[in-house]
Design a protein around this motif. Structure first.
Motif, PDB file in Angstrom:
ATOM      1  N   LYS A 102     -61.263   6.040 -24.396  1.00  0.00           N
ATOM      2  CA  LYS A 102     -61.058   7.250 -23.586  1.00  0.00           C
ATOM      3  C   LYS A 102     -60.993   6.850 -22.118  1.00  0.00           C
ATOM      4  CE  LYS A 102     -63.354  10.598 -26.573  1.00  0.00           C
ATOM      5  NZ  LYS A 102     -64.514  11.482 -26.743  1.00  0.00           N
ATOM      6  N   TYR A 103     -61.925   6.020 -21.703  1.00  0.00           N
ATOM      7  CA  TYR A 103     -61.995   5.550 -20.313  1.00  0.00           C
ATOM      8  C   TYR A 103     -60.748   4.743 -19.939  1.00  0.00           C
ATOM      9  CZ  TYR A 103     -63.565   2.515 -16.476  1.00  0.00           C
ATOM     10  OH  TYR A 103     -63.655   1.807 -15.309  1.00  0.00           O
ATOM     11  N   LEU A 104     -60.357   3.810 -20.798  1.00  0.00           N
ATOM     12  CA  LEU A 104     -59.196   2.966 -20.495  1.00  0.00           C
ATOM     13  C   LEU A 104     -57.906   3.778 -20.427  1.00  0.00           C
ATOM     14  CD1 LEU A 104     -60.054  -0.117 -22.738  1.00  0.00           C
ATOM     15  CD2 LEU A 104     -60.101  -0.022 -20.223  1.00  0.00           C
ATOM     16  N   LYS A 105     -57.714   4.701 -21.346  1.00  0.00           N
ATOM     17  CA  LYS A 105     -56.488   5.520 -21.353  1.00  0.00           C
ATOM     18  C   LYS A 105     -56.441   6.451 -20.153  1.00  0.00           C
ATOM     19  CE  LYS A 105     -57.055   7.188 -25.492  1.00  0.00           C
ATOM     20  NZ  LYS A 105     -56.821   7.918 -26.757  1.00  0.00           N
ATOM     21  N   GLN A 106     -57.595   6.953 -19.744  1.00  0.00           N
ATOM     22  CA  GLN A 106     -57.672   7.804 -18.544  1.00  0.00           C
ATOM     23  C   GLN A 106     -57.330   6.989 -17.301  1.00  0.00           C
ATOM     24  OE1 GLN A 106     -58.443  11.147 -18.519  1.00  0.00           O
ATOM     25  NE2 GLN A 106     -58.137  11.225 -16.335  1.00  0.00           N
ATOM     26  N   SER A 107     -57.853   5.771 -17.241  1.00  0.00           N
ATOM     27  CA  SER A 107     -57.661   4.908 -16.070  1.00  0.00           C
ATOM     28  C   SER A 107     -56.254   4.330 -15.984  1.00  0.00           C
ATOM     29  CB  SER A 107     -58.667   3.748 -16.106  1.00  0.00           C
ATOM     30  OG  SER A 107     -59.986   4.231 -16.106  1.00  0.00           O
ATOM     31  N   LEU A 108     -55.688   3.977 -17.128  1.00  0.00           N
ATOM     32  CA  LEU A 108     -54.374   3.329 -17.166  1.00  0.00           C
ATOM     33  C   LEU A 108     -53.491   3.994 -18.222  1.00  0.00           C
ATOM     34  CD1 LEU A 108     -55.587  -0.398 -17.060  1.00  0.00           C
ATOM     35  CD2 LEU A 108     -54.494   0.844 -15.189  1.00  0.00           C
ATOM     36  N   PRO A 109     -52.930   5.168 -17.922  1.00  0.00           N
ATOM     37  CA  PRO A 109     -52.047   5.819 -18.900  1.00  0.00           C
ATOM     38  C   PRO A 109     -50.825   4.943 -19.192  1.00  0.00           C
ATOM     39  CG  PRO A 109     -52.442   7.238 -16.988  1.00  0.00           C
ATOM     40  CD  PRO A 109     -53.056   5.917 -16.690  1.00  0.00           C
ATOM     41  N   GLY A 110     -50.274   5.103 -20.379  1.00  0.00           N
ATOM     42  CA  GLY A 110     -49.114   4.306 -20.773  1.00  0.00           C
ATOM     43  C   GLY A 110     -47.890   5.170 -21.009  1.00  0.00           C
ATOM     44  N   THR A 111     -46.956   4.639 -21.783  1.00  0.00           N
ATOM     45  CA  THR A 111     -45.703   5.317 -22.094  1.00  0.00           C
ATOM     46  C   THR A 111     -45.942   6.695 -22.707  1.00  0.00           C
ATOM     47  OG1 THR A 111     -44.696   3.175 -22.491  1.00  0.00           O
ATOM     48  CG2 THR A 111     -43.509   5.068 -23.343  1.00  0.00           C
ATOM     49  N   LEU A 112     -46.955   6.785 -23.547  1.00  0.00           N
ATOM     50  CA  LEU A 112     -47.278   8.055 -24.208  1.00  0.00           C
ATOM     51  C   LEU A 112     -48.401   8.790 -23.482  1.00  0.00           C
ATOM     52  CD1 LEU A 112     -47.150   6.961 -27.969  1.00  0.00           C
ATOM     53  CD2 LEU A 112     -45.350   8.018 -26.600  1.00  0.00           C
ATOM     54  N   GLY A 113     -48.527   8.523 -22.202  1.00  0.00           N
ATOM     55  CA  GLY A 113     -49.589   9.164 -21.424  1.00  0.00           C
ATOM     56  C   GLY A 113     -50.935   8.599 -21.789  1.00  0.00           C
ATOM     57  N   LYS A 114     -51.836   9.479 -22.214  1.00  0.00           N
ATOM     58  CA  LYS A 114     -53.188   9.037 -22.515  1.00  0.00           C
ATOM     59  C   LYS A 114     -53.382   8.775 -24.007  1.00  0.00           C
ATOM     60  CE  LYS A 114     -54.974  11.075 -18.411  1.00  0.00           C
ATOM     61  NZ  LYS A 114     -55.078  12.366 -17.836  1.00  0.00           N
ATOM     62  N   ARG A 115     -52.354   8.236 -24.633  1.00  0.00           N
ATOM     63  CA  ARG A 115     -52.448   7.846 -26.049  1.00  0.00           C
ATOM     64  C   ARG A 115     -52.118   6.364 -26.169  1.00  0.00           C
ATOM     65  NH1 ARG A 115     -52.997  11.099 -29.945  1.00  0.00           N
ATOM     66  NH2 ARG A 115     -51.765   9.931 -31.438  1.00  0.00           N
ATOM     67  N   ILE A 116     -52.634   5.777 -27.230  1.00  0.00           N
ATOM     68  CA  ILE A 116     -52.275   4.405 -27.565  1.00  0.00           C
ATOM     69  C   ILE A 116     -51.070   4.487 -28.495  1.00  0.00           C
ATOM     70  CG2 ILE A 116     -53.024   2.278 -28.733  1.00  0.00           C
ATOM     71  CD1 ILE A 116     -54.523   2.753 -26.109  1.00  0.00           C
ATOM     72  N   LYS A 117     -50.041   3.721 -28.182  1.00  0.00           N
ATOM     73  CA  LYS A 117     -48.782   3.782 -28.925  1.00  0.00           C
ATOM     74  C   LYS A 117     -48.884   3.071 -30.282  1.00  0.00           C
ATOM     75  CE  LYS A 117     -43.925   2.528 -28.261  1.00  0.00           C
ATOM     76  NZ  LYS A 117     -42.979   1.923 -27.333  1.00  0.00           N
ATOM     77  N   TRP A 118     -49.541   1.913 -30.313  1.00  0.00           N
ATOM     78  CA  TRP A 118     -49.550   1.091 -31.525  1.00  0.00           C
ATOM     79  C   TRP A 118     -50.616   0.016 -31.388  1.00  0.00           C
ATOM     80  CZ3 TRP A 118     -47.395   2.649 -35.797  1.00  0.00           C
ATOM     81  CH2 TRP A 118     -47.230   1.767 -36.869  1.00  0.00           C
ATOM     82  N   ASN A 119     -50.798  -0.727 -32.484  1.00  0.00           N
ATOM     83  CA  ASN A 119     -51.718  -1.872 -32.468  1.00  0.00           C
ATOM     84  C   ASN A 119     -51.299  -2.879 -31.402  1.00  0.00           C
ATOM     85  OD1 ASN A 119     -53.123  -1.012 -34.897  1.00  0.00           O
ATOM     86  ND2 ASN A 119     -51.260  -1.601 -35.991  1.00  0.00           N
ATOM     87  N   VAL A 141     -58.790   4.768 -31.560  1.00  0.00           N
ATOM     88  CA  VAL A 141     -58.297   4.684 -30.186  1.00  0.00           C
ATOM     89  C   VAL A 141     -57.580   5.963 -29.748  1.00  0.00           C
ATOM     90  CG1 VAL A 141     -58.140   2.165 -30.213  1.00  0.00           C
ATOM     91  CG2 VAL A 141     -56.134   3.530 -30.862  1.00  0.00           C
ATOM     92  N   ASN A 142     -57.318   6.850 -30.702  1.00  0.00           N
ATOM     93  CA  ASN A 142     -56.690   8.150 -30.432  1.00  0.00           C
ATOM     94  C   ASN A 142     -57.439   9.224 -31.209  1.00  0.00           C
ATOM     95  OD1 ASN A 142     -54.507   7.239 -28.789  1.00  0.00           O
ATOM     96  ND2 ASN A 142     -53.333   6.681 -30.603  1.00  0.00           N
ATOM     97  N   GLY A 143     -57.247  10.471 -30.793  1.00  0.00           N
ATOM     98  CA  GLY A 143     -57.801  11.593 -31.532  1.00  0.00           C
ATOM     99  C   GLY A 143     -59.238  11.930 -31.161  1.00  0.00           C
ATOM    100  N   SER A 144     -59.822  12.847 -31.918  1.00  0.00           N
ATOM    101  CA  SER A 144     -61.153  13.360 -31.587  1.00  0.00           C
ATOM    102  C   SER A 144     -62.245  12.308 -31.720  1.00  0.00           C
ATOM    103  CB  SER A 144     -61.491  14.566 -32.464  1.00  0.00           C
ATOM    104  OG  SER A 144     -61.505  14.186 -33.826  1.00  0.00           O
ATOM    105  N   THR A 167     -62.000   9.135 -30.817  1.00  0.00           N
ATOM    106  CA  THR A 167     -61.708   7.992 -29.942  1.00  0.00           C
ATOM    107  C   THR A 167     -62.993   7.406 -29.377  1.00  0.00           C
ATOM    108  OG1 THR A 167     -59.559   8.895 -29.303  1.00  0.00           O
ATOM    109  CG2 THR A 167     -60.518   7.271 -27.819  1.00  0.00           C
ATOM    110  N   HIS A 168     -63.093   6.087 -29.484  1.00  0.00           N
ATOM    111  CA  HIS A 168     -64.267   5.407 -28.923  1.00  0.00           C
ATOM    112  C   HIS A 168     -64.289   5.642 -27.409  1.00  0.00           C
ATOM    113  CE1 HIS A 168     -66.988   2.252 -27.628  1.00  0.00           C
ATOM    114  NE2 HIS A 168     -67.456   2.248 -28.866  1.00  0.00           N
ATOM    115  N   PRO A 169     -65.470   5.869 -26.829  1.00  0.00           N
ATOM    116  CA  PRO A 169     -65.563   6.152 -25.392  1.00  0.00           C
ATOM    117  C   PRO A 169     -64.875   5.123 -24.491  1.00  0.00           C
ATOM    118  CG  PRO A 169     -67.662   6.589 -26.440  1.00  0.00           C
ATOM    119  CD  PRO A 169     -66.771   5.978 -27.493  1.00  0.00           C
ATOM    120  N   ILE A 170     -64.894   3.863 -24.870  1.00  0.00           N
ATOM    121  CA  ILE A 170     -64.248   2.862 -24.001  1.00  0.00           C
ATOM    122  C   ILE A 170     -62.740   3.072 -23.958  1.00  0.00           C
ATOM    123  CG2 ILE A 170     -63.932   0.970 -25.659  1.00  0.00           C
ATOM    124  CD1 ILE A 170     -65.019  -0.808 -23.266  1.00  0.00           C
TER     125      ILE A 170
END
Length: 161
Positions: A107-124, A97-100, A102-105
């Motif tokens: 990438k799309y979700l993080k771009q569309s809905l950034p979170g606390t850490l921006g375009k990264r997933i914080k945790w499980n 879900v992070n890093g080089s 990252t599954h395309p879905i």
């Protein structure tokens, strides 16, 4: 690009095409069987059971990027989720879900809905709710219980009628 443009392999190796979920709300969750938040599997399963007949799709995306908390193989992970948590909703193959890689879905979700850490997933157990029109609607923190998402799911189901 819409959510319906994506596909993923299930834990059993079958192709799951998102276009099969048109006109349905989708709850996407990155999961891990050994995570301290794993009891959320039960709440996710409850949402699945309570709303699947009304159209809700719950999808688990197992990920081993956070403290190695998904050490299982695709086959054993699916079995562990069934036995330990009663999971019957679909699980995908393990993904990043992070890093080089990252599954395309994601990438799309993080771009569309950034979170606390921006375009990264914080945790499980980060969760994304998608509208029946295929638009990313809301992102939820790992600690947000599935029960707290229920009102948003009801709203999307009611709006879809």
């Amino acid at each position: 690009m819409k959510i319906y443009d994506f596909e993923v392999s299930t834990a059993s190796g079958q192709t799951l095409q998102f276009k099969a979920f048109k006109n349905q709300p989708i709850l996407i969750v990155n999961t891990a069987t050994k995570c301290g938040l794993a009891p959320q599997f039960e709440g996710l399963e409850k949402l699945h059971q309570d709303y699947k007949e009304k159209g809700l799709v719950v999808l688990g995306f197992p990920c081993n990027q956070f403290a190695g908390q998904e050490p299982e193989t695709n086959a054993s992970m699916e079995e562990a989720c069934k036995i330990n948590h009663g999971v019957t909703f679909p699980l995908t193959e393990k993904i990043d879900v992070n890093g080089s890689g990252t599954h395309p879905i994601f990438k799309y979700l993080k771009q569309s809905l950034p979170g606390t850490l921006g375009k990264r997933i914080k945790w499980n157990f980060t969760k994304f709710l998608i509208t029946p029109n295929g638009d990313p609607y809301k992102r939820y923190a790992p600690t947000t219980s599935p029960a707290k998402i229920e009102k948003d799911i009801k709203q999307l189901l009611n709006n879809a009628k």
